[in-house]
Design an enzyme around this catalytic site. Sequence first.
Site, PDB file in Angstrom:
ATOM      1  N   VAL A  86       0.829  -1.207   0.000  1.00 14.34           N
ATOM      2  CA  VAL A  86       0.000   0.000   0.000  1.00 14.34           C
ATOM      3  C   VAL A  86       0.864   1.258   0.000  1.00 14.34           C
ATOM      4  O   VAL A  86       0.475   2.299  -0.541  1.00 14.34           O
ATOM      5  CB  VAL A  86      -0.942   0.007   1.229  1.00 14.34           C
ATOM      6  CG1 VAL A  86      -1.897   1.201   1.176  1.00 14.34           C
ATOM      7  CG2 VAL A  86      -1.739  -1.298   1.317  1.00 14.34           C
ATOM      8  N   THR A  88       3.419   4.254  -0.656  1.00 15.03           N
ATOM      9  CA  THR A  88       3.918   4.908  -1.874  1.00 15.03           C
ATOM     10  C   THR A  88       4.586   6.220  -1.483  1.00 15.03           C
ATOM     11  O   THR A  88       4.110   6.909  -0.575  1.00 15.03           O
ATOM     12  CB  THR A  88       2.773   5.180  -2.880  1.00 15.03           C
ATOM     13  OG1 THR A  88       3.316   5.568  -4.136  1.00 15.03           O
ATOM     14  CG2 THR A  88       1.831   6.247  -2.394  1.00 15.03           C
ATOM     15  N   TYR A 173       3.345  12.254  -9.027  1.00 14.96           N
ATOM     16  CA  TYR A 173       2.476  11.194  -8.521  1.00 14.96           C
ATOM     17  C   TYR A 173       1.957  10.329  -9.670  1.00 14.96           C
ATOM     18  O   TYR A 173       1.954   9.095  -9.582  1.00 14.96           O
ATOM     19  CB  TYR A 173       1.301  11.797  -7.749  1.00 14.96           C
ATOM     20  CG  TYR A 173       0.396  10.769  -7.120  1.00 14.96           C
ATOM     21  CD1 TYR A 173       0.833   9.991  -6.053  1.00 14.96           C
ATOM     22  CD2 TYR A 173      -0.890  10.556  -7.606  1.00 14.96           C
ATOM     23  CE1 TYR A 173       0.005   9.033  -5.480  1.00 14.96           C
ATOM     24  CE2 TYR A 173      -1.727   9.605  -7.037  1.00 14.96           C
ATOM     25  CZ  TYR A 173      -1.272   8.846  -5.969  1.00 14.96           C
ATOM     26  OH  TYR A 173      -2.092   7.892  -5.414  1.00 14.96           O
ATOM     27  N   LYS A 177       2.971   6.332  -9.943  1.00 12.81           N
ATOM     28  CA  LYS A 177       1.955   5.283  -9.843  1.00 12.81           C
ATOM     29  C   LYS A 177       1.819   4.500 -11.149  1.00 12.81           C
ATOM     30  O   LYS A 177       1.580   3.285 -11.128  1.00 12.81           O
ATOM     31  CB  LYS A 177       0.603   5.884  -9.457  1.00 12.81           C
ATOM     32  CG  LYS A 177       0.565   6.510  -8.065  1.00 12.81           C
ATOM     33  CD  LYS A 177       0.997   5.547  -6.966  1.00 12.81           C
ATOM     34  CE  LYS A 177      -0.021   4.479  -6.676  1.00 12.81           C
ATOM     35  NZ  LYS A 177       0.367   3.628  -5.506  1.00 12.81           N
ATOM     36  N   GLY A 204      -9.996   4.206  -7.617  1.00  6.57           N
ATOM     37  CA  GLY A 204     -10.470   5.546  -7.883  1.00  6.57           C
ATOM     38  C   GLY A 204     -10.155   6.490  -6.734  1.00  6.57           C
ATOM     39  O   GLY A 204      -9.422   6.141  -5.800  1.00  6.57           O
ATOM     40  N   LEU A 205     -10.701   7.699  -6.790  1.00  4.89           N
ATOM     41  CA  LEU A 205     -10.542   8.666  -5.714  1.00  4.89           C
ATOM     42  C   LEU A 205     -11.228   8.109  -4.478  1.00  4.89           C
ATOM     43  O   LEU A 205     -12.429   7.832  -4.493  1.00  4.89           O
ATOM     44  CB  LEU A 205     -11.156  10.009  -6.118  1.00  4.89           C
ATOM     45  CG  LEU A 205     -11.102  11.137  -5.087  1.00  4.89           C
ATOM     46  CD1 LEU A 205      -9.663  11.499  -4.729  1.00  4.89           C
ATOM     47  CD2 LEU A 205     -11.850  12.366  -5.605  1.00  4.89           C
TER      48      LEU A 205
END
Length: 343
Positions: A86, A88, A173, A177, A204-205
């Site tokens: 998870v 990043t 970003y 990603k 998604g967001l």
Amino acid sequence: MVMGEEGCKVCVTGGSGYIGSWLIKKLLAKGYTVHATLRDLKNESKVGLLKSLPQSEGKLVLFEADIYNPNDFDLAIEGCKFVFHVATPMIHEPGSQYKDTSEAAVAGTKSIFLSCVRAGTVKRLIYTASVVSASPLKEDGSGFKDAMDENCWTPLNDSLAYIYRDDPFLKGYTYSKTLSERHVLSYGNEENGGGMEVVTLTCGLVGGDTLLSSTPASGVVCIAQIMQNERAYISLKFLKELLGKIPLVHVDDVCEAHIFCMESTSISGRFLCASSYISLEEMANHYALHYPEFNVKQEYEDGLKKDIKWASTKLCDKGFVYKYDAKMLLDDCIKCARRMGDI
């Protein structure tokens, strides 16, 4: 797989973050033993949050590990059957061995994959990806494809320079990603993976409630149209210009999707994860109708074709069911921000 299988250990990187902490809470409730990584075990607020979770006693083990020091993860992954990556890097650390967050993110995913291989116990690596990697924009930036699905990859070329608005964070970003998701998917095809499956959940967001002590950044973006936060609104507009509309997913659904991918008998590949795909106009209309006390930003179509269809059904075809629609997510974001005193 039996829920909470006796002795089954799982690892969650980025355990003190928005998604990570919620995922750990759910895993502990299901009876799993969780190895969670944090950047700093001396951070009492983050350590305290995780140790205060129900069922954490004897079932939660914390490890200090940092994406910028990727060899840190061996101990955390040792003996685990499933690994949720998870974590990043969000802000670049000057003076590090990497030139930017993209290089750090890619190196981190590779190192964690190798840690999984060295452990010899990992059946599946599940990576938390982002829809910023799945833009339906055409390679030359001339317009959108007809649909957004798992075949869409954000073009990493100068044709999208206008979208980033010279914003180093948005560009960094998106690149980090996109590149790291491509890399982690390629590891699933490597023979030296020892039969390990690799899954990416391209989320998604993310909105909803939180276990954290402040409103998560993505939750602030969800309600940017009613907050006096120009930075968050720029991020929301960026997503619209990159994706055509806004893919939304509740944090609870995100974590259930991660666990679904873990408990499936066999699963691999890329899965877009969003329950709704809506326009900024629809979001603004919801706030104006249900929250008249707020001054909602007006939204207008800019003439660019935006009737892209959300065409991803892969996750639901596997049997996953979303519990939260867009209205529930946006309402939960409002409740969370009110509880935090942000609105």
